[in-house]
Design an enzyme around this catalytic site. Structure first.
Site, PDB file in Angstrom:
ATOM      1  N   GLY A  11       0.814  -1.214   0.000  1.00 12.31           N
ATOM      2  CA  GLY A  11       0.000   0.000   0.000  1.00 12.31           C
ATOM      3  C   GLY A  11       0.848   1.264   0.000  1.00 12.31           C
ATOM      4  O   GLY A  11       0.486   2.264   0.601  1.00 12.31           O
ATOM      5  N   SER A 108      -7.280   0.215  12.603  1.00 10.28           N
ATOM      6  CA  SER A 108      -8.025   1.471  12.638  1.00 10.28           C
ATOM      7  C   SER A 108      -8.739   1.581  13.978  1.00 10.28           C
ATOM      8  O   SER A 108      -9.100   0.574  14.592  1.00 10.28           O
ATOM      9  CB  SER A 108      -9.051   1.471  11.500  1.00 10.28           C
ATOM     10  OG  SER A 108     -10.073   2.413  11.753  1.00 10.28           O
ATOM     11  N   SER A 109      -8.966   2.811  14.405  1.00  7.87           N
ATOM     12  CA  SER A 109      -9.640   3.012  15.697  1.00  7.87           C
ATOM     13  C   SER A 109     -11.098   2.557  15.678  1.00  7.87           C
ATOM     14  O   SER A 109     -11.717   2.420  16.735  1.00  7.87           O
ATOM     15  CB  SER A 109      -9.570   4.491  16.094  1.00  7.87           C
ATOM     16  OG  SER A 109     -10.165   5.305  15.106  1.00  7.87           O
ATOM     17  N   LYS A 141     -10.595  -5.689  10.230  1.00  8.59           N
ATOM     18  CA  LYS A 141      -9.401  -5.254  10.962  1.00  8.59           C
ATOM     19  C   LYS A 141      -9.223  -6.050  12.257  1.00  8.59           C
ATOM     20  O   LYS A 141      -8.089  -6.391  12.629  1.00  8.59           O
ATOM     21  CB  LYS A 141      -9.470  -3.750  11.243  1.00  8.59           C
ATOM     22  CG  LYS A 141      -9.289  -2.886   9.998  1.00  8.59           C
ATOM     23  CD  LYS A 141      -7.908  -3.075   9.398  1.00  8.59           C
ATOM     24  CE  LYS A 141      -7.637  -2.187   8.209  1.00  8.59           C
ATOM     25  NZ  LYS A 141      -6.318  -2.427   7.620  1.00  8.59           N
ATOM     26  N   PRO A 164      -3.938   3.069  14.468  1.00 14.38           N
ATOM     27  CA  PRO A 164      -3.877   4.526  14.384  1.00 14.38           C
ATOM     28  C   PRO A 164      -5.250   5.151  14.630  1.00 14.38           C
ATOM     29  O   PRO A 164      -6.288   4.549  14.331  1.00 14.38           O
ATOM     30  CB  PRO A 164      -3.447   4.795  12.941  1.00 14.38           C
ATOM     31  CG  PRO A 164      -3.147   3.462  12.333  1.00 14.38           C
ATOM     32  CD  PRO A 164      -3.858   2.441  13.147  1.00 14.38           C
ATOM     33  N   THR A 165      -5.232   6.362  15.134  1.00 10.92           N
ATOM     34  CA  THR A 165      -6.444   7.162  15.216  1.00 10.92           C
ATOM     35  C   THR A 165      -6.761   7.710  13.818  1.00 10.92           C
ATOM     36  O   THR A 165      -6.163   7.279  12.838  1.00 10.92           O
ATOM     37  CB  THR A 165      -6.254   8.304  16.236  1.00 10.92           C
ATOM     38  OG1 THR A 165      -7.514   8.947  16.424  1.00 10.92           O
ATOM     39  CG2 THR A 165      -5.207   9.304  15.786  1.00 10.92           C
ATOM     40  N   ASN A 166      -7.671   8.679  13.707  1.00 13.53           N
ATOM     41  CA  ASN A 166      -7.999   9.289  12.413  1.00 13.53           C
ATOM     42  C   ASN A 166      -6.764   9.976  11.842  1.00 13.53           C
ATOM     43  O   ASN A 166      -6.094  10.743  12.540  1.00 13.53           O
ATOM     44  CB  ASN A 166      -9.109  10.338  12.586  1.00 13.53           C
ATOM     45  CG  ASN A 166     -10.387   9.723  13.114  1.00 13.53           C
ATOM     46  OD1 ASN A 166     -11.026   8.924  12.460  1.00 13.53           O
ATOM     47  ND2 ASN A 166     -10.740  10.086  14.334  1.00 13.53           N
ATOM     48  N   HIS A 180     -12.644  10.989   4.154  1.00 15.13           N
ATOM     49  CA  HIS A 180     -12.887  11.152   5.584  1.00 15.13           C
ATOM     50  C   HIS A 180     -13.165  12.621   5.903  1.00 15.13           C
ATOM     51  O   HIS A 180     -12.992  13.494   5.066  1.00 15.13           O
ATOM     52  CB  HIS A 180     -11.679  10.643   6.382  1.00 15.13           C
ATOM     53  CG  HIS A 180     -11.546   9.157   6.347  1.00 15.13           C
ATOM     54  ND1 HIS A 180     -10.673   8.506   5.504  1.00 15.13           N
ATOM     55  CD2 HIS A 180     -12.177   8.182   7.052  1.00 15.13           C
ATOM     56  CE1 HIS A 180     -10.771   7.196   5.691  1.00 15.13           C
ATOM     57  NE2 HIS A 180     -11.668   6.978   6.623  1.00 15.13           N
ATOM     58  N   TRP A 203     -21.690  18.024   7.422  1.00 11.46           N
ATOM     59  CA  TRP A 203     -22.548  16.891   7.788  1.00 11.46           C
ATOM     60  C   TRP A 203     -22.643  16.732   9.301  1.00 11.46           C
ATOM     61  O   TRP A 203     -21.642  16.828  10.008  1.00 11.46           O
ATOM     62  CB  TRP A 203     -21.964  15.606   7.210  1.00 11.46           C
ATOM     63  CG  TRP A 203     -22.424  15.326   5.807  1.00 11.46           C
ATOM     64  CD1 TRP A 203     -22.630  16.234   4.820  1.00 11.46           C
ATOM     65  CD2 TRP A 203     -22.721  14.045   5.242  1.00 11.46           C
ATOM     66  NE1 TRP A 203     -23.020  15.603   3.674  1.00 11.46           N
ATOM     67  CE2 TRP A 203     -23.094  14.261   3.906  1.00 11.46           C
ATOM     68  CE3 TRP A 203     -22.699  12.747   5.744  1.00 11.46           C
ATOM     69  CZ2 TRP A 203     -23.457  13.217   3.060  1.00 11.46           C
ATOM     70  CZ3 TRP A 203     -23.047  11.712   4.901  1.00 11.46           C
ATOM     71  CH2 TRP A 203     -23.436  11.942   3.573  1.00 11.46           C
ATOM     72  N   ARG A 210     -13.423  14.040  17.726  1.00 17.96           N
ATOM     73  CA  ARG A 210     -12.491  13.223  16.964  1.00 17.96           C
ATOM     74  C   ARG A 210     -11.047  13.646  17.239  1.00 17.96           C
ATOM     75  O   ARG A 210     -10.772  14.815  17.484  1.00 17.96           O
ATOM     76  CB  ARG A 210     -12.769  13.327  15.455  1.00 17.96           C
ATOM     77  CG  ARG A 210     -14.051  12.666  14.984  1.00 17.96           C
ATOM     78  CD  ARG A 210     -14.008  11.165  15.096  1.00 17.96           C
ATOM     79  NE  ARG A 210     -15.237  10.544  14.636  1.00 17.96           N
ATOM     80  CZ  ARG A 210     -16.301  10.306  15.404  1.00 17.96           C
ATOM     81  NH1 ARG A 210     -16.280  10.646  16.679  1.00 17.96           N
ATOM     82  NH2 ARG A 210     -17.374   9.722  14.906  1.00 17.96           N
TER      83      ARG A 210
END
Length: 308
Positions: A11, A108-109, A141, A164-166, A180, A203, A210
Site C-alpha cells: 500500500g 483502525s480506531s 481489521k 492509528p487514530t484518524n 474522511h 454533515w 475526533r
C-alpha cells in the site's frame, strides 16, 4: 531492521504507506520493495504467494486496505469486508510461509465498540457492539489483529498490530463522497472560498469528538515500534487529544481564510459520539507526536493545492 534489509511496504501509494516509505528512505533504507495494485493484486492468493516466494522480503508493513469514509463504508459493506480480509489473509499467511522476520499490521480506531469508555484502551477490544456504518471494515481489521496473534501463538511469528487514530496528511483522499471528515472539509471549504460562496454545509450536528494524527507522525511511530515493540495484542497510535467536528471545521475555515459561515446538516449521520485513543502504552515506550493539528492542516492544504 538492518539498513540493507529487504522491506516490503504494502500500500505504498496510499497516505499511510507513502508516509512509511518516505520515513524509511529518510532513515537510510534503500532496499524497499513496492508494487502497485495493477502490478500485484493483493486480493489474489496465487499472485501474492508467487510474489513472496520470489521476492522474500524480510520485513513487511501491511498498510494496504480498502478504505473510505462513512458513506463508502456503509454503501460497499460486502466489498469492505471481503477485500480487506482477502488482502490481510494473503499477506499475513505468505509472510509466515516465507519466514518474514517481522510484520506490522495497521488497523483502525473503528475496531473499538461504539460506546466504549473514553479514552479507548487497547483491552476494550471486543467488549461491545461496533458502530453499524463501518462494522464490516472493523470486523476485517479485528480479524487481522487476531490473525497476527494466532500466528504468533501457533508459529512463533513476530507479527504486531498497531491501531492509528484518524489520519490526514500528504496523499490524502479528497473524493467528494468517499473521503474522511478532515480532507472532505478542506475540499468543501476550499471550493466555497474559490467560488465566493457565503456558507459551507457540514454533515451532522458538529458535536462528535475526533482525534487526528498527521500521517508522517504515524510513519514515525511505526518505524519506532518496528524497532521497539514485539508484543502480542495491539497498540494504539494517536495524540491523546480530540476536538469537536465543529471546532475542526472552524480551524480549517481559519487556516484556509474562508469568510463565510458554517451550517450543520443534522439530518446526516454523526457516527460514533467520541473516539479518543488512550496512548499511554505508546507514551510509556517513549514516543509522542510532533505535528500539532493546525500545522498539520496547513501542510495538508498545501499538498491539496499542489495536487488539485
Amino acid at each position: 531492521m538492518e539498513k540493507s534489509a529487504k522491506i516490503y511496504i504494502a500500500g505504498h501509494r496510499g497516505m499511510v504507506g507513502s508516509a512509511i516509505y518516505r520515513k524509511l528512505q529518510k532513515e537510510g533504507f534503500e532496499n524497499l520493495l513496492t508494487k502497485t495494485s495493477e502490478e500485484l493484486d493483493l486480493r489474489n492468493q496465487r499472485a501474492v504467494a508467487d510474489f513472496f516466494a520470489q521476492e522474500r522480503p524480510e520485513y513487511v508493513f501491511l498498510a494496504a486496505a480498502k478504505v473510505g469514509g462513512i458513506v463508502a463504508n456503509n454503501t460497499y459493506r460486502a466489498d469492505f469486508l471481503y477485500e480487506n480480509l482477502a488482502i490481510q489473509n494473503n499477506v499475513i499467511h505468505q509472510s509466515y510461509l516465507t519466514g518474514v522476520k517481522k510484520l506490522m499490521f495497521l488497523g483502525s480506531s473503528c475496531i473499538y465498540p461504539k460506546l466504549a469508555p473514553q479514552p479507548l484502551k487497547e483491552d476494550y477490544l471486543l467488549t461491545g457492539v461496533l458502530e453499524h456504518t463501518n462494522e464490516p471494515y472493523a470486523i476485517a481489521k479485528i480479524a487481522g489483529i487476531k490473525m497476527c496473534d494466532a500466528y504468533r501463538d501457533q508459529y512463533g511469528c513476530n507479527f504486531v498490530s498497531v491501531m492509528p487514530t484518524n489520519l490526514y496528511g500528504y496523499n490524502d483522499n479528497y473524493h467528494p463522497q468517499n473521503s474522511h471528515v478532515l480532507p472532505a472539509l478542506i475540499r468543501k471549504i476550499h471550493e466555497a472560498k474559490v467560488n465566493d460562496e457565503t456558507q459551507v454545509t457540514v454533515w451532522g450536528s458538529g458535536t462528535p469528538l475526533r482525534e487526528f494524527l498527521f500521517a508522517d507522525d504515524l510513519a514515525d511511530a511505526c518505524y519506532f515500534l518496528m524497532q521497539n515493540y514485539d508484543e502480542p495484542n495491539l497498540i494504539n497510535i494517536g495524540t491523546g487529544h480530540d476536538l469537536t467536528i465543529k471546532d475542526l471545521a472552524l480551524l480549517i475555515k481559519d487556516v484556509l481564510g474562508f469568510e463565510g459561515e458554517l451550517v450543520f446538516d443534522t439530518t446526516k449521520p454523526d457516527g460514533t459520539p467520541r473516539k479518543l485513543m488512550d496512548v499511554s502504552k505508546l507514551h510509556n515506550l517513549g514516543w509522542k507526536h510532533q505535528i500539532e493539528l493546525k500545522e498539520g492542516i496547513e501542510l495538508a492544504y498545501q499538498d491539496f493545492q499542489s495536487r488539485y
